[in-house]
Write an enzyme that holds these catalytic residues in place. Structure first.
Site, mmCIF file in Angstrom:
data_model
loop_
_atom_site.group_PDB
_atom_site.id
_atom_site.type_symbol
_atom_site.label_atom_id
_atom_site.label_comp_id
_atom_site.label_asym_id
_atom_site.label_seq_id
_atom_site.Cartn_x
_atom_site.Cartn_y
_atom_site.Cartn_z
ATOM 1 N N TYR A 23 3.355 -36.252 41.313
ATOM 2 C CA TYR A 23 3.083 -37.679 41.212
ATOM 3 C C TYR A 23 2.514 -38.334 42.466
ATOM 4 O O TYR A 23 1.486 -38.994 42.417
ATOM 5 C CB TYR A 23 4.358 -38.419 40.773
ATOM 6 C CG TYR A 23 4.883 -37.986 39.430
ATOM 7 C CD1 TYR A 23 4.027 -37.843 38.343
ATOM 8 C CD2 TYR A 23 6.234 -37.705 39.239
ATOM 9 C CE1 TYR A 23 4.500 -37.440 37.106
ATOM 10 C CE2 TYR A 23 6.714 -37.305 38.002
ATOM 11 C CZ TYR A 23 5.845 -37.168 36.937
ATOM 12 O OH TYR A 23 6.312 -36.774 35.713
ATOM 13 N N ASP A 89 21.112 -31.241 64.000
ATOM 14 C CA ASP A 89 19.659 -31.159 63.884
ATOM 15 C C ASP A 89 18.928 -31.642 65.127
ATOM 16 O O ASP A 89 17.975 -31.001 65.589
ATOM 17 C CB ASP A 89 19.183 -31.910 62.640
ATOM 18 C CG ASP A 89 19.629 -33.370 62.607
ATOM 19 O OD1 ASP A 89 20.448 -33.776 63.450
ATOM 20 O OD2 ASP A 89 19.158 -34.112 61.711
ATOM 21 N N THR A 113 20.997 -40.982 72.708
ATOM 22 C CA THR A 113 21.880 -40.517 71.649
ATOM 23 C C THR A 113 21.019 -40.060 70.484
ATOM 24 O O THR A 113 19.813 -40.325 70.438
ATOM 25 C CB THR A 113 22.822 -41.641 71.188
ATOM 26 O OG1 THR A 113 23.714 -41.133 70.210
ATOM 27 C CG2 THR A 113 22.038 -42.806 70.590
ATOM 28 N N HIS A 161 7.669 -65.264 23.669
ATOM 29 C CA HIS A 161 8.677 -64.598 22.833
ATOM 30 C C HIS A 161 8.045 -63.478 22.001
ATOM 31 O O HIS A 161 8.598 -63.066 20.983
ATOM 32 C CB HIS A 161 9.380 -65.590 21.894
ATOM 33 C CG HIS A 161 9.772 -66.873 22.548
ATOM 34 N ND1 HIS A 161 10.936 -67.003 23.277
ATOM 35 C CD2 HIS A 161 9.137 -68.076 22.623
ATOM 36 C CE1 HIS A 161 11.014 -68.243 23.755
ATOM 37 N NE2 HIS A 161 9.929 -68.903 23.380
ATOM 38 N N SER A 291 -1.216 -36.387 21.735
ATOM 39 C CA SER A 291 -0.005 -35.878 21.102
ATOM 40 C C SER A 291 -0.250 -34.441 20.668
ATOM 41 O O SER A 291 -1.328 -34.106 20.168
ATOM 42 C CB SER A 291 0.364 -36.740 19.884
ATOM 43 O OG SER A 291 1.349 -36.107 19.089
ATOM 44 N N ARG A 340 18.309 -40.042 53.558
ATOM 45 C CA ARG A 340 17.354 -38.939 53.477
ATOM 46 C C ARG A 340 16.754 -38.834 52.077
ATOM 47 O O ARG A 340 15.617 -38.404 51.899
ATOM 48 C CB ARG A 340 18.023 -37.617 53.838
ATOM 49 C CG ARG A 340 18.371 -37.448 55.308
ATOM 50 C CD ARG A 340 19.194 -36.182 55.494
ATOM 51 N NE ARG A 340 19.739 -36.072 56.836
ATOM 52 C CZ ARG A 340 19.247 -35.296 57.800
ATOM 53 N NH1 ARG A 340 18.161 -34.584 57.557
ATOM 54 N NH2 ARG A 340 19.812 -35.244 58.990
#
Length: 484
Positions: A23, A89, A113, A161, A291, A340
């Site tokens: 996609y 990591d 950090t 509607h 189809s 993630r």
């Protein structure tokens, strides 16, 4: 099945994420890949070292040169081996980078950090992803603008509607779709404008480690924060943080992406309904199969997929909101795995939906004859007030004329409903001597019932779309191949 370890994700034996495989655009898929992410990490280490050197920390030009030399030369296999051992990591990549830059090993990540790396990198990636989304939104709006201009004055039946209401035009309806996307673009641009850098805030946001690094010189700590942010291309810095940048930001980003999903879902749903009425269809390829069983079908597959992807993004909106609501004190790690998943996939899915919508907007097929026939079936009822007023102006009695129209309308409606016949109300009025002085055909000209719709299209394209065209002049050609 044998108990074999999972592979690297490329084998057909393991689950493949359709957002990547099917996609999203290659541009967005690559953007959230490991190569881009870990190269961004290294750019942060370079920016930190440069700023620290500029402010007097003992870091040599050769050390920085070495860091830059290997900034994009990623040894991911080495980092993977370190992570198996260290179970961390960021430190795995510090060691892998240090193996390539032995002279600079001791100054990589100095004073920082883990969230200096992960959070600032996420902000860099989010910023670029938002820019791509803004470009795709603009490209879609500009494609729709061409469609709206082309059909600005084509009368069609409007609905409230999902019941027939006063006529509008095909172009005016398209401006409704576009305006939702324009409001989304405004929100994305606002989020980009508000996006800031975490920079060098330290372990719990107090900058204690950097204050120690600069021997208590608070002014240099503030300068470091500003210089690192500038090197990363940010004009703003979050005023205060805990260990992470405010998770409220992620929630706001997902709100914006969800908003786009809501707009796309509405547009695609309208197109599906219009396809059912055989008035407007999405592009249909020469050899496309609608189809497997019914060879005659032209299913609105792109619009259906837009709805599916948009619904997925809308469903993700709650996760960052829950994360922001449940962060304890200065931070808990239950945000990590969720982010993630949610942040990249939300961008990938909305990118995919926008690619599809741009493709649809570029090739929508309009059937004016069917539109006119559907409108003509309802217009006689809508035209009766105009006919009544003209007959009264010609000297008729309003109450008597009203009764005549009521009787004819009821008879015509019964014929349509009970016999499946055409609406013959206009023929009945033409044959009624009470309306002999009225040009019934002129009174039922569809263009007389659309109000200012054509002019509204012109004004919208000039006042609202015009500035977007100026800001995104090159984006009308932003297109990719799509899976039908």
């Amino acid at each position: 099945m044998p108990n074999t370890p999972p592979d690297d994700g490329t084998s057909l034996d393991t689950y493949q994420n359709p957002l990547i495989q099917r996609y999203a655009s290659p541009e967005m898929a690559t953007h959230w890949g490991n190569t881009r992410r870990f190269a961004t990490w290294r750019s942060l280490w370079v920016a930190l070292a440069e700023a620290e050197q500029e402010l007097g920390i003992a870091i040599t030009d050769d050390q920085i040169r070495q860091l830059k030399q290997f900034q994009d030369d990623l040894n991911l296999d080495v980092a993977k081996d370190y992570e198996k051992k260290l179970r961390h990591d960021v430190m795995a990549h510090v060691h892998a980078y240090g193996d390539q830059c032995p002279d600079a090993r001791g100054i990589i990540h100095l004073g920082a950090t883990s969230c200096f790396i992960t959070d600032n990198a996420d902000l860099v990636l989010i910023r670029q992803a938002l820019r791509l989304v803004a470009r795709r939104l603009a490209a879609t709006i500009l494609r729709m603008a061409e469609f709206a201009q082309q059909h600005r004055a084509l009368p069609c039946l409007a609905f409230t509607h999902f019941q027939p209401a006063q006529p509008t035009t095909v172009g005016k309806r398209c401006t409704l779709w576009m305006y939702d996307l324009v409001l989304d673009l405004v929100e994305v641009e606002h989020r980009l404008d508000q996006l800031a850098c975490r920079s060098t805030k330290g372990t719990t946001g107090t900058q204690a480690s950097f204050l120690e690094l600069f021997s208590g010189d608070a002014d240099k700590v503030r300068q470091l924060e500003k210089r690192v942010a500038e090197k990363l291309g940010f004009e703003k810095i979050y005023a205060v943080t805990g260990q992470t940048y405010p998770r409220k930001v992620d929630s706001q980003i997902l709100d914006a992406l969800s908003g786009i999903g809501q707009s796309l879902h509405k547009i695609a749903t309208d197109l599906r309904l219009l396809a059912g009425r055989k008035e407007v269809e999405e592009p249909f390829e020469k050899h496309q199969i609608g189809s497997s069983a019914m060879a005659y079908k032209r299913n609105p597959m792109r619009s259906e997929r837009i709805c599916a992807l948009s619904r997925f993004v809308i469903s993700l909106q709650s996760s960052p909101a829950m994360t922001a609501a449940t962060q304890w004190m200065e931070r808990t790690l239950d945000d990590s795995a969720n982010r993630r998943l949610v942040i990249p996939q939300a961008f990938l899915a909305i990118d995919a939906a926008l690619v599809l919508m741009q493709n649809v907007a570029d090739g929508m097929v309009v059937y004016p004859a069917t539109i006119a026939r559907n409108l003509a079936a309802e217009l006689p009822f809508m035209a009766t007030e105009n006919i009544l007023m003209q007959a009264v102006s010609a000297g008729g009695d309003r109450q008597e004329l009203h009764e005549q129209i009521r009787v004819h309308s009821q008879a015509a409606a019964q014929r349509v409903k009970n016999e499946g016949a055409d609406n013959d109300l206009l023929d009945r009025l033409k044959q009624d001597t009470a309306f002999s002085g009225i040009d019934v055909d002129a009174a039922t000209d569809p263009s007389a019932f659309v109000g200012r719709a054509p002019q509204q299209v012109d004004e919208f394209l000039g006042d609202v779309v015009g500035p977007i065209r100026q800001r995104y002049q090159s984006e009308s050609d932003l297109s990719v191949d799509v899976h039908v």
